[in-house]
Structure formats: structure tokens, C-alpha cells
Design a protein around this motif. Sequence first.
Motif, PDB file in Angstrom:
ATOM      1  N   UNK A   1      -2.085  21.382 -22.414  1.00 54.12           N
ATOM      2  CA  UNK A   1      -2.897  22.570 -22.193  1.00 54.12           C
ATOM      3  C   UNK A   1      -4.360  22.330 -22.521  1.00 54.12           C
ATOM      4  N   UNK A   2      -4.870  23.078 -23.469  1.00 55.75           N
ATOM      5  CA  UNK A   2      -6.289  22.997 -23.817  1.00 55.75           C
ATOM      6  C   UNK A   2      -6.662  21.660 -24.443  1.00 55.75           C
ATOM      7  N   UNK A   3      -5.668  20.918 -24.945  1.00 50.82           N
ATOM      8  CA  UNK A   3      -5.944  19.620 -25.568  1.00 50.82           C
ATOM      9  C   UNK A   3      -5.933  18.466 -24.554  1.00 50.82           C
ATOM     10  N   UNK A   4      -5.777  18.783 -23.282  1.00 52.16           N
ATOM     11  CA  UNK A   4      -5.700  17.729 -22.263  1.00 52.16           C
ATOM     12  C   UNK A   4      -7.044  17.021 -22.116  1.00 52.16           C
ATOM     13  N   UNK A   5      -6.988  15.719 -21.877  1.00 52.23           N
ATOM     14  CA  UNK A   5      -8.184  14.919 -21.609  1.00 52.23           C
ATOM     15  C   UNK A   5      -7.945  14.142 -20.318  1.00 52.23           C
ATOM     16  N   UNK A   6      -8.972  13.419 -19.864  1.00 49.75           N
ATOM     17  CA  UNK A   6      -8.881  12.748 -18.569  1.00 49.75           C
ATOM     18  C   UNK A   6      -8.451  11.287 -18.661  1.00 49.75           C
ATOM     19  N   UNK A   7      -8.533  10.686 -19.844  1.00 49.66           N
ATOM     20  CA  UNK A   7      -8.193   9.265 -20.001  1.00 49.66           C
ATOM     21  C   UNK A   7      -7.038   9.129 -20.985  1.00 49.66           C
ATOM     22  N   UNK A   8      -6.041   8.319 -20.592  1.00 49.26           N
ATOM     23  CA  UNK A   8      -4.828   8.163 -21.387  1.00 49.26           C
ATOM     24  C   UNK A   8      -4.463   6.690 -21.516  1.00 49.26           C
ATOM     25  N   UNK A   9      -4.104   6.301 -22.731  1.00 51.55           N
ATOM     26  CA  UNK A   9      -3.516   4.993 -22.980  1.00 51.55           C
ATOM     27  C   UNK A   9      -2.000   5.185 -23.074  1.00 51.55           C
ATOM     28  N   UNK A  10      -1.268   4.483 -22.230  1.00 49.26           N
ATOM     29  CA  UNK A  10       0.191   4.603 -22.235  1.00 49.26           C
ATOM     30  C   UNK A  10       0.779   3.268 -22.679  1.00 49.26           C
ATOM     31  N   UNK A  11       1.495   3.291 -23.794  1.00 51.50           N
ATOM     32  CA  UNK A  11       2.145   2.092 -24.319  1.00 51.50           C
ATOM     33  C   UNK A  11       3.566   2.030 -23.802  1.00 51.50           C
ATOM     34  N   UNK A  12       3.932   0.895 -23.250  1.00 52.05           N
ATOM     35  CA  UNK A  12       5.283   0.635 -22.757  1.00 52.05           C
ATOM     36  C   UNK A  12       5.782  -0.635 -23.436  1.00 52.05           C
ATOM     37  N   UNK A  13       7.074  -0.932 -23.377  1.00 53.09           N
ATOM     38  CA  UNK A  13       7.559  -2.153 -24.036  1.00 53.09           C
ATOM     39  C   UNK A  13       6.837  -3.420 -23.594  1.00 53.09           C
ATOM     40  N   UNK A  14       6.286  -3.434 -22.359  1.00 58.85           N
ATOM     41  CA  UNK A  14       5.624  -4.631 -21.852  1.00 58.85           C
ATOM     42  C   UNK A  14       4.132  -4.692 -22.109  1.00 58.85           C
ATOM     43  N   UNK A  15       3.567  -3.690 -22.767  1.00 57.10           N
ATOM     44  CA  UNK A  15       2.126  -3.728 -23.018  1.00 57.10           C
ATOM     45  C   UNK A  15       1.505  -2.348 -22.967  1.00 57.10           C
ATOM     46  N   UNK A  16       0.299  -2.271 -22.453  1.00 56.35           N
ATOM     47  CA  UNK A  16      -0.442  -1.013 -22.428  1.00 56.35           C
ATOM     48  C   UNK A  16      -1.278  -0.931 -21.154  1.00 56.35           C
ATOM     49  N   UNK A  17      -1.321   0.262 -20.565  1.00 55.81           N
ATOM     50  CA  UNK A  17      -2.151   0.500 -19.387  1.00 55.81           C
ATOM     51  C   UNK A  17      -3.010   1.733 -19.636  1.00 55.81           C
ATOM     52  N   UNK A  18      -4.040   1.882 -18.814  1.00 62.07           N
ATOM     53  CA  UNK A  18      -4.936   3.030 -18.898  1.00 62.07           C
ATOM     54  C   UNK A  18      -4.798   3.871 -17.637  1.00 62.07           C
ATOM     55  N   UNK A  19      -4.645   5.168 -17.808  1.00 56.99           N
ATOM     56  CA  UNK A  19      -4.528   6.109 -16.695  1.00 56.99           C
ATOM     57  C   UNK A  19      -5.696   7.083 -16.777  1.00 56.99           C
ATOM     58  N   UNK A  20      -6.432   7.236 -15.667  1.00 53.97           N
ATOM     59  CA  UNK A  20      -7.586   8.138 -15.633  1.00 53.97           C
ATOM     60  C   UNK A  20      -7.406   9.163 -14.519  1.00 53.97           C
ATOM     61  N   UNK A  21      -7.807  10.392 -14.802  1.00 55.46           N
ATOM     62  CA  UNK A  21      -7.712  11.494 -13.846  1.00 55.46           C
ATOM     63  C   UNK A  21      -9.113  11.952 -13.461  1.00 55.46           C
ATOM     64  N   UNK A  22      -9.306  12.204 -12.158  1.00 54.07           N
ATOM     65  CA  UNK A  22     -10.591  12.683 -11.661  1.00 54.07           C
ATOM     66  C   UNK A  22     -10.355  13.905 -10.792  1.00 54.07           C
ATOM     67  N   UNK A  23     -11.022  14.995 -11.115  1.00 52.44           N
ATOM     68  CA  UNK A  23     -10.857  16.232 -10.361  1.00 52.44           C
ATOM     69  C   UNK A  23     -11.443  16.104  -8.965  1.00 52.44           C
ATOM     70  N   UNK A  24     -10.806  16.773  -8.005  1.00 55.06           N
ATOM     71  CA  UNK A  24     -11.285  16.833  -6.619  1.00 55.06           C
ATOM     72  C   UNK A  24     -11.707  18.260  -6.302  1.00 55.06           C
ATOM     73  N   UNK A  25     -12.398  18.423  -5.176  1.00 52.95           N
ATOM     74  CA  UNK A  25     -12.878  19.751  -4.797  1.00 52.95           C
ATOM     75  C   UNK A  25     -11.741  20.665  -4.342  1.00 52.95           C
TER      76      UNK A  25
END
Length: 305
Positions: free
Chosen positions: A257-281
Motif C-alpha cells: 500500500x502506502x509503503x510501496x516503492x519502485x525498486x525492489x531487491x529480490x533474493x532467491x536461492x541462486x542469488x539476487x536480482x533487481x526489479x524496477x517499476x515505471x509508471x505509464x500514462x
Amino acid sequence: MRFTKAQATGNDFVMISDPGAALELSSAEVARLCDRHFGIGADGLILAVAAHQSDDGAAVLSETGLTSTQEAPLWFMDYRNGDGTKAEMCGNGVRAFAHFLIAERLVELHEGDSLPVLTRAGLRTVRKVREGYAVGMGVWSFIDPEMAAESASDSLVQATGLTDPRPALSISMGNPHTVVALPDHSALEGLDLNNAPKVEPVPPNGTNVEFVVPADPLVAEGVGRVSMRVHERGVGETLSCGTGTCAAAAAVRVWAGADAVDTWQVSVPGGEVTVRFTARTDNAEDVELSGPAVLTYSGELILEG
């Protein structure tokens, strides 16, 4: 037939260059190659095919308005699950695919450059970045928007290691995902994902199932953090799932909800990736996934009866 083994945060693939779409691998042959005891062993197999040479590739190509020729081919990622079934898309697989194309000298890609890749889920753009590759994953969406809007969940999931079914939220990343939140890491580690979780109701084409634990605090220095395990449709548990990490981050953003941000680090057993969200019109959001890709070895294989 030459092949290369690749992995991206532990999600591993058999990669084969097939520009002219000459190979006709049956589902059984793909499953044999991906078998970890009787084959090479992988979560999936990817053929690199010139888009205009493949029926599936040409179908996607026609929707993009782009042109692929023998002199200047666009590349279609013909992805198969470990059981031999065709799949729409694999976020980790796209990174491995781009790395493989460069190694095979089928494309040139320098840091900052972008490469169009055609998948059964549509056109994806891969950008070479310092940490590996960033993939434009397209727009995320709810599989059942009406149910999601009412309660931020649309299904129940039962898995081995859970005493009761848990509410879940189903997200589409071009392929289907169902995300379950767990309270702590002991619950996450206690899951047995050798058995496929039961989802009710299950999306029409089946679903991948992600189990996530938010970090405490969830957001630090503007970045959200979660840990995840996944059971992939047609494969079983894998060390990572690219589209799954995007779906997991999208679901946690909804729940935050209100605590949402646009950049996320997701840890999985094989490592870590970065997920980014960008708003569209149009009120939708584009998703970008970034992380490493590695070619581990190459060889030759012979398919015997």
C-alpha cells in the motif's frame, strides 16, 4: 549438435544456436536433454532462431512491425520448459539468451546498448548494464482484476509444509504467477516444493507459484527487499525465476500500500536480482529486471534413440 550451458542466478538452460529453425526437437527430446540424471540437466532449453525463419517467431514479428532478414536478423527466443512444453517467457532466460547471442557472435552489444528479443509473450528489450543485463519485461497485470481489487487476493494455495491453505495473488508477466506471502524465513525454508502446490482456482494455463517473505524493515533507503522460493510450472522448484521475481515484487507492492516503492531487491536461492517499476500514462506499469548471466560450459551432443 553444439550446445552451451548457461545460468542466471541459478536458473539454468541448455542453449542451442538454430538460426534457420532447422532443428525439430520433440517434447520428449527436450525433456531428455533437460533431465539432470540422463541428460545435460537444466530448468529449460532455449533455441536461438532468426525470427522470420520460425512460425512462432514470425507470428510475434508481425505484431511488432519490425523486420527480420537473413542479412539483419532479429532473434526469437524459442523457450521450452524442462518437461518439453513450450513457454511464453523467462526473465532469467532472456538475460542468458542475450549473453549467448554475444558469445556466438550473432550480435554485438556494448554497455548501454539495447537489443530487441522476440518471445512468445511479445517483444522484450535487453540492455547491457554493469551488473549484467537489464530486461524490459513489459507491463504486469492482475490475472483476475476484479478479485484482486476486492481483497488483494484471488486464490488459495496449499503446499507441503504449510498446515493451512494461504491466500494468494495471481500476476501476469506474459506468463502466469501466483504469489503467496509467508510470515518468516522458517516458514519459507520449511516448504517442500518437490511437490507442486495446489492452487484454487488455478489460472486457465496453469501457474508458477512464488512464496515470499518481506524483509524487516520492508523498505530501507528507498529499496524494498523480499526473499522468494518458486515452484515453476512444468519444471518444479528452481533456484530462480525471472518473471517470478517481477510478479513477487508486484504483489508485495500491492500489499504494501502506502509503503510501496519502485525498486525492489529480490533474493532467491541462486542469488539476487533487481526489479524496477515505471509508471505509464495509461495507469499501467512497466517492469525492468536486471541481474547477471553466465555461460558455464559448451559441448557437443548426440541424440540417441
